[in-house]
Motif scaffolding. Structure first.
Motif, PDB file in Angstrom:
ATOM      1  N   MET A  50       0.833  -1.204   0.000  1.00 30.01           N
ATOM      2  CA  MET A  50       0.000   0.000   0.000  1.00 30.01           C
ATOM      3  C   MET A  50       0.872   1.260   0.000  1.00 30.01           C
ATOM      4  O   MET A  50       0.562   2.233  -0.699  1.00 30.01           O
ATOM      5  N   LEU A  51       1.940   1.242   0.749  1.00 28.43           N
ATOM      6  CA  LEU A  51       2.859   2.383   0.734  1.00 28.43           C
ATOM      7  C   LEU A  51       3.440   2.582  -0.667  1.00 28.43           C
ATOM      8  O   LEU A  51       3.588   3.719  -1.143  1.00 28.43           O
ATOM      9  N   ALA A  52       3.743   1.484  -1.335  1.00 30.34           N
ATOM     10  CA  ALA A  52       4.284   1.585  -2.692  1.00 30.34           C
ATOM     11  C   ALA A  52       3.263   2.141  -3.674  1.00 30.34           C
ATOM     12  O   ALA A  52       3.638   2.727  -4.705  1.00 30.34           O
ATOM     13  N   LYS A  53       1.977   1.991  -3.365  1.00 32.57           N
ATOM     14  CA  LYS A  53       0.921   2.537  -4.215  1.00 32.57           C
ATOM     15  C   LYS A  53       0.626   4.008  -3.913  1.00 32.57           C
ATOM     16  O   LYS A  53      -0.222   4.615  -4.569  1.00 32.57           O
ATOM     17  N   GLY A  54       1.281   4.555  -2.900  1.00 32.65           N
ATOM     18  CA  GLY A  54       1.084   5.973  -2.604  1.00 32.65           C
ATOM     19  C   GLY A  54       0.347   6.281  -1.325  1.00 32.65           C
ATOM     20  O   GLY A  54       0.159   7.455  -0.982  1.00 32.65           O
ATOM     21  N   TYR A  55      -0.107   5.260  -0.588  1.00 34.53           N
ATOM     22  CA  TYR A  55      -0.719   5.527   0.717  1.00 34.53           C
ATOM     23  C   TYR A  55       0.337   6.081   1.669  1.00 34.53           C
ATOM     24  O   TYR A  55       1.525   5.746   1.565  1.00 34.53           O
ATOM     25  N   ARG A  56      -0.110   6.907   2.608  1.00 37.77           N
ATOM     26  CA  ARG A  56       0.824   7.569   3.522  1.00 37.77           C
ATOM     27  C   ARG A  56       0.522   7.134   4.955  1.00 37.77           C
ATOM     28  O   ARG A  56      -0.594   7.302   5.432  1.00 37.77           O
ATOM     29  N   GLU A  57       1.544   6.596   5.588  1.00 38.65           N
ATOM     30  CA  GLU A  57       1.393   6.125   6.968  1.00 38.65           C
ATOM     31  C   GLU A  57       0.952   7.281   7.863  1.00 38.65           C
ATOM     32  O   GLU A  57       1.549   8.354   7.873  1.00 38.65           O
ATOM     33  N   GLY A  58      -0.132   7.046   8.597  1.00 36.86           N
ATOM     34  CA  GLY A  58      -0.656   8.051   9.509  1.00 36.86           C
ATOM     35  C   GLY A  58      -1.627   9.012   8.876  1.00 36.86           C
ATOM     36  O   GLY A  58      -2.349   9.722   9.581  1.00 36.86           O
ATOM     37  N   ALA A  59      -1.674   9.056   7.540  1.00 35.03           N
ATOM     38  CA  ALA A  59      -2.603   9.947   6.838  1.00 35.03           C
ATOM     39  C   ALA A  59      -3.800   9.151   6.320  1.00 35.03           C
ATOM     40  O   ALA A  59      -4.939   9.376   6.720  1.00 35.03           O
ATOM     41  N   ASP A  60      -3.546   8.206   5.411  1.00 33.55           N
ATOM     42  CA  ASP A  60      -4.629   7.354   4.931  1.00 33.55           C
ATOM     43  C   ASP A  60      -4.318   5.870   5.100  1.00 33.55           C
ATOM     44  O   ASP A  60      -5.004   5.014   4.551  1.00 33.55           O
ATOM     45  N   LEU A  61      -3.300   5.577   5.881  1.00 34.89           N
ATOM     46  CA  LEU A  61      -2.971   4.187   6.231  1.00 34.89           C
ATOM     47  C   LEU A  61      -2.446   4.149   7.654  1.00 34.89           C
ATOM     48  O   LEU A  61      -1.521   4.895   8.000  1.00 34.89           O
ATOM     49  N   LEU A  62      -3.062   3.317   8.480  1.00 33.78           N
ATOM     50  CA  LEU A  62      -2.594   3.125   9.858  1.00 33.78           C
ATOM     51  C   LEU A  62      -2.356   1.641  10.066  1.00 33.78           C
ATOM     52  O   LEU A  62      -3.271   0.829   9.943  1.00 33.78           O
ATOM     53  N   PHE A  63      -1.107   1.295  10.363  1.00 31.05           N
ATOM     54  CA  PHE A  63      -0.706  -0.095  10.598  1.00 31.05           C
ATOM     55  C   PHE A  63      -0.364  -0.264  12.073  1.00 31.05           C
ATOM     56  O   PHE A  63       0.287   0.594  12.678  1.00 31.05           O
ATOM     57  N   HIS A  64      -0.783  -1.399  12.643  1.00 32.24           N
ATOM     58  CA  HIS A  64      -0.479  -1.672  14.049  1.00 32.24           C
ATOM     59  C   HIS A  64      -0.124  -3.138  14.220  1.00 32.24           C
ATOM     60  O   HIS A  64      -0.841  -4.028  13.730  1.00 32.24           O
ATOM     61  N   ALA A  65       0.997  -3.399  14.879  1.00 32.96           N
ATOM     62  CA  ALA A  65       1.374  -4.755  15.269  1.00 32.96           C
ATOM     63  C   ALA A  65       1.101  -4.898  16.760  1.00 32.96           C
ATOM     64  O   ALA A  65       1.706  -4.198  17.583  1.00 32.96           O
TER      65      ALA A  65
END
Length: 358
Positions: free
Chosen positions: A313-328
């Protein structure tokens, strides 16, 4: 004398505001025989004593103050006693804000709809609908909606597949009372014996699947229009989210990718991104204007595939914390107990206090 003094001060503030640039709050609430007051941090308002708002039509109360006071923090109170439940309202100087408070117990109510029909899938299922605390108390208010899969597991341990519920209602109640979360409607959609096919695209070599298009059409074309027609929703995409776990996470992500005009937020909790040899990762579509939350636990929960999905998703242009939130989730496994423990993360990201305007 104190009541008269506050009335005069409030009237003076309104008069002053009428002759200058004014910041205004419009409070929508049926106060009955009581009066709406405004507590705040500046001007004639204090946090211990309210200034009276002026009646401005049926169940609407208005209070204004000069822009020169700057930004204002405020809360309405019902008379001099009961302060509105939830967070503090912050109004920027020069703004006009409509607010819809409530003063009763911060506990929502659950209703069950039996036998809701899906013409697309030719079956029926229960809906479990959580209505927020103010729903009955303040009929002027409308609400964002979160659609969730596996409805049996969300609210009641007795109906949950493994005897443990998500506790969505308790979590939402707690966050609303703490002033962290906007009130929301939650529509829990029960699964059926066709759960695996309905939640998945075609087709995993071992498990098959492939009825997701029908399930997607059921939600978008039948269920959502029904909910918007029968409940006081905010029907726009910016107020609509979808979320699920495991295969329900796969369904949520795929449905939002297909319908960004319907859903602006999607949560995939412990999503089964391994499905069909990681096809969803390998063939990720172009970036869409949706906020995606994805997570996995560190204990046998598909974390490797979820990390791969995040990277794709990051490679497609999503931005962590803006339109993508990942949590482990450290130590968490693939179960309702783990999901209940962290569900507030996507809830707060999707629907923070004052995040959606009525």
């Amino acid at each position: 004398m104190p009541i008269l003094r506050h009335t005069l001060i409030g009237a003076a503030a309104l008069a002053l505001a009428a002759n200058a640039a004014a910041t205004t709050v419009r409070i929508h609430y049926d106060a009955g025989q009581s009066r709406l007051m405004v507590r705040g941090d500046k001007g004639p308002m204090t946090w211990s004593k309210g200034a009276p708002a002026a009646a401005a039509g049926a169940n609407v109360w208005v209070y204004s103050w000069p822009d020169a006071l700057g930004d204002i923090s405020m809360k309405p109170s019902l008379g001099d006693g009961r302060v509105a439940i939830g967070g503090t309202y912050r109004l920027a100087a020069g703004s006009t804000a409509d607010i819809y408070p409530f003063f009763g117990a911060p506990q929502g109510k659950l209703s069950i709809v039996d036998g809701f029909e899906s013409p697309q899938l030719k079956n029926k299922r229960k809906l479990r609908i959580y209505l927020p605390p103010s729903y009955q108390e303040n009929p002027a208010k409308r609400y964002p909606v979160l659609y969730m899969h596996d409805g049996q597991n969300l609210f009641d341990a007795k109906t949950a597949a493994y005897g443990v519920e998500w506790g969505i209602d308790e979590t939402v109640d707690r966050l609303v009372a703490a002033g962290k979360l906007d009130e929301i409607i939650v529509v829990g959609i029960d699964n059926t014996p066709e759960r695996i096919p309905e939640y998945t695209p075609c087709c995993d070599p071992k498990h098959g699947g492939g009825k997701l298009d029908g399930y997607r059409a059921f939600i978008v074309d039948t269920l959502k229009p029904h909910i918007d027609k029968t409940l006081r929703t905010l029907p726009g995409r910016e107020s609509t989210a979808i979320m699920g776990s495991s295969l329900g996470g796969v369904a949520s992500v795929a449905i939002a990718q297909r319908h960004p005009g319907v859903f602006s937020k999607a949560g995939g909790v412990s999503s089964s991104f391994w499905w069909n040899n990681r096809d969803m990762i390998a063939n990720l579509p172009a970036r869409v204007p949706v906020k995606f939350y994805i997570d996995a636990g560190t204990k046998d929960d598909g974390l490797e595939e979820t990390v791969r999905m995040r990277d794709a998703m990051l490679a497609k242009g999503y931005r962590e914390g803006a339109d993508l939130l990942f949590h482990a989730a450290d130590g968490a496994g693939h179960n309702e107990k783990s999901w209940a423990a962290r569900v507030e993360k996507p809830l707060l990201w999707f629907f923070p206090w004052r995040g959606v305007k009525n």
